[in-house]
Design a protein around this motif. Sequence first.
Motif, short mmCIF file in Angstrom:
data_model
loop_
_atom_site.label_atom_id
_atom_site.label_comp_id
_atom_site.label_asym_id
_atom_site.label_seq_id
_atom_site.Cartn_x
_atom_site.Cartn_y
_atom_site.Cartn_z
N TYR A 206 94.73 49.87 26.76
CA TYR A 206 94.48 50.33 27.84
C TYR A 206 93.82 49.32 28.94
N ASN A 207 93.10 48.28 28.61
CA ASN A 207 92.73 47.16 29.31
C ASN A 207 93.94 46.57 29.97
N ALA A 208 95.03 46.00 29.25
CA ALA A 208 96.03 45.32 29.52
C ALA A 208 96.75 46.30 30.55
N PHE B 141 100.33 43.71 21.42
CA PHE B 141 100.18 45.10 21.17
C PHE B 141 101.54 45.56 20.59
N PHE B 142 102.40 44.78 20.23
CA PHE B 142 103.62 45.27 19.72
C PHE B 142 103.76 44.47 18.34
N SER B 143 104.12 45.53 17.33
CA SER B 143 104.23 45.23 15.99
C SER B 143 105.05 43.88 15.76
N PRO B 144 104.29 43.11 14.87
CA PRO B 144 105.19 41.96 14.30
C PRO B 144 106.05 42.37 13.23
N THR B 145 106.16 43.46 12.89
CA THR B 145 106.97 43.81 11.66
C THR B 145 108.03 44.80 12.01
N VAL B 146 107.84 45.68 13.06
CA VAL B 146 108.70 46.48 13.65
C VAL B 146 108.90 46.54 15.20
N ALA B 147 109.92 45.50 15.60
CA ALA B 147 110.23 44.96 16.74
C ALA B 147 110.05 46.06 17.72
N ASN B 148 109.09 45.46 19.10
CA ASN B 148 108.96 46.14 20.15
C ASN B 148 108.34 47.68 19.95
N VAL B 149 107.72 47.77 18.99
CA VAL B 149 106.97 49.13 18.70
C VAL B 149 105.36 48.83 18.90
N MET B 150 105.07 49.70 19.84
CA MET B 150 103.39 49.43 20.18
C MET B 150 102.25 50.06 19.11
N TYR B 151 101.47 49.22 18.98
CA TYR B 151 100.28 49.67 18.17
C TYR B 151 98.92 49.27 18.56
N GLU B 152 97.90 49.81 18.27
CA GLU B 152 96.57 49.54 18.67
C GLU B 152 95.94 48.50 17.65
N VAL B 153 96.10 47.24 18.01
CA VAL B 153 96.05 45.89 17.23
C VAL B 153 94.60 45.83 16.63
N ALA B 154 93.82 46.40 17.46
CA ALA B 154 92.26 46.30 16.93
C ALA B 154 91.83 47.04 15.82
N CYS B 155 92.53 48.30 15.66
CA CYS B 155 92.14 49.28 14.80
C CYS B 155 93.15 50.10 14.00
N GLU B 156 94.27 50.04 14.31
CA GLU B 156 95.44 50.64 13.84
C GLU B 156 95.62 50.32 12.17
N PRO B 157 95.81 48.78 12.13
CA PRO B 157 96.05 48.22 10.90
C PRO B 157 95.02 48.55 9.68
N ASP C 111 88.87 55.25 16.33
CA ASP C 111 88.09 56.51 16.67
C ASP C 111 88.86 57.34 17.56
N ILE C 112 88.05 58.57 17.86
CA ILE C 112 88.69 59.47 18.54
C ILE C 112 89.32 59.03 19.89
N ASP C 113 88.31 58.18 20.74
CA ASP C 113 88.89 57.38 21.96
C ASP C 113 89.93 56.72 21.71
N GLN C 114 90.02 56.10 20.87
CA GLN C 114 90.98 54.76 20.89
C GLN C 114 92.29 55.24 20.42
N ARG C 115 92.34 56.50 19.73
CA ARG C 115 93.66 57.03 19.47
C ARG C 115 94.56 57.50 20.58
N SER C 116 93.89 57.24 21.84
CA SER C 116 94.69 57.67 22.90
C SER C 116 94.99 56.44 23.85
N PHE C 117 94.74 55.31 23.45
CA PHE C 117 94.81 54.22 24.16
C PHE C 117 96.51 53.85 24.56
N LYS C 118 96.90 53.81 23.54
CA LYS C 118 98.49 53.57 23.80
C LYS C 118 98.86 54.47 24.96
N ALA C 119 98.45 55.81 25.22
CA ALA C 119 99.25 56.41 26.20
C ALA C 119 99.05 55.77 27.51
N TYR C 120 97.90 55.15 27.73
CA TYR C 120 97.59 54.66 29.18
C TYR C 120 98.57 53.14 29.30
#
Length: 453
Positions: free
Chosen positions: A250-252, A285-301, A306-315
């Motif tokens: 969301y910062n980006a 923020f886009f997966s190195p294994t599934v081209a062009n698919v967004m992920y939250e690099v700091a916490c998803e892998p 947390d609850i907040d961070q699960r919404s960040f990709k929306a923004y």
Amino acid sequence: MRLSSTCTAAGAALLGAQVVAGITLDLNSHDSIKSAASTVAHGMMRFYNGNVTGGIVGMLPGPYYWWESGAMWGSLIDYWYYTGDTTYNSFVTEGLLYQVGPNKDYMPPNQTKSEGNDDQGFWGLAAMSAAELKFPNPPDDKPQWLALAQAVFNSQAIRWDNSTCGGGLRWQIFTFNNGYNYKNTISNGCFFNMAARLGKYTGNQTYVDWAERMWDWVENVGLMSPGYAFYDGTDDTINCTQQNHIQWTYNAGVFLLGSATMWNITNSPVWYDRTWAIFNATSVFFSPTVANVMYEVACEPNGNCDIDQRSFKAYLARWMAASTKVAPFLTNAVMIKINASAAAAALQCSGGNDGTTCGLQWTKLGVWDGNTGVGEQMSAMEVIQSTLIQSVAGPVTNDTGGTSKGNYAAGTGGDTNPGAPTGTITTGDKAGAGILTAVILVGILGGAWWMVA
């Protein structure tokens, strides 16, 4: 709508796989996209109880914090904008108006003891979107969308703090809150984004000047790297000499749309270059294994979102798509990522009793990851409906059909200190949109394994 011929093979494979599991989504069919967005929106609104006995109008129940309610209303304004579906419009209007507070600046008494600048900012940005997208105006005797956005901007401009770090906004508004000494990027980014968009909507140079001022501060204090990575924040007790290098989507996103809007206002090559540089830096923020698919690099892998961070990709999805309407040169590059991410998100919406509940990890193609919540639904909805961005009109201004009434003096009265809290503010009391202060300070002073350099 046709997909760009430059879609990757992986992206094409995703499109072909969509009918196997999850929500059916044909990106060549507007009806299919709208149907998918409708299904996800319905799933999201199952978490809202503000319209039933025991609920609070405009607010999600725990464990969701107040800020995410404002973010959710913003996502439903987008939903109406893209689909034309008015199902949730009355909830949006009621929620956005109920939480304005006595001074009509999104400082309601039930939140002010724990409210941060970022929290208030997300509600203000929802009102800004309502004005820009011509969401139906409130009754004349109620606060108006543009005036609410101006009130949030003005109340935060008063809080610009030169006492440390040469300026900027603090995370928390009041001194008694943990996090008051943290100047976080999302609070300052929301202000930058809103200043740019208010400048575009009203034509008032003052807003543009504030956007320039905020950009310069973020750059000079080191919250943005030379490669246009945006970090989480910095501690003013050490005069912002160190930064927490964790990166969030969301910062980006918040800086991308603000920068794109500044280019639209100025037509300056400086802002053109900045906008491209921010977009290019989102590649983290886009997966190195599934081209062009967004992920939250700091916490998803590692499963630590947390609850907040699960919404960040929306923004990030929201603001990437919106950027193409004010900076059309981004369109092809943005849509490759939005389309691939939407296809993957639809596949992830394959869980729960209904078989369409959305999970978090879009890179797990067609395999629901077991996560569920408002953030998961909102993120999937925003990226899916954003694939329609080329079929809708761009944001309006005062000179191009905008009808929302403003008030340049809104929010200029200053903050009313609600007084010291009667007890210790606990983690459960916090309304911050970012990570908690204790974790932040570990990231600054001791490093964090989930940091992105």
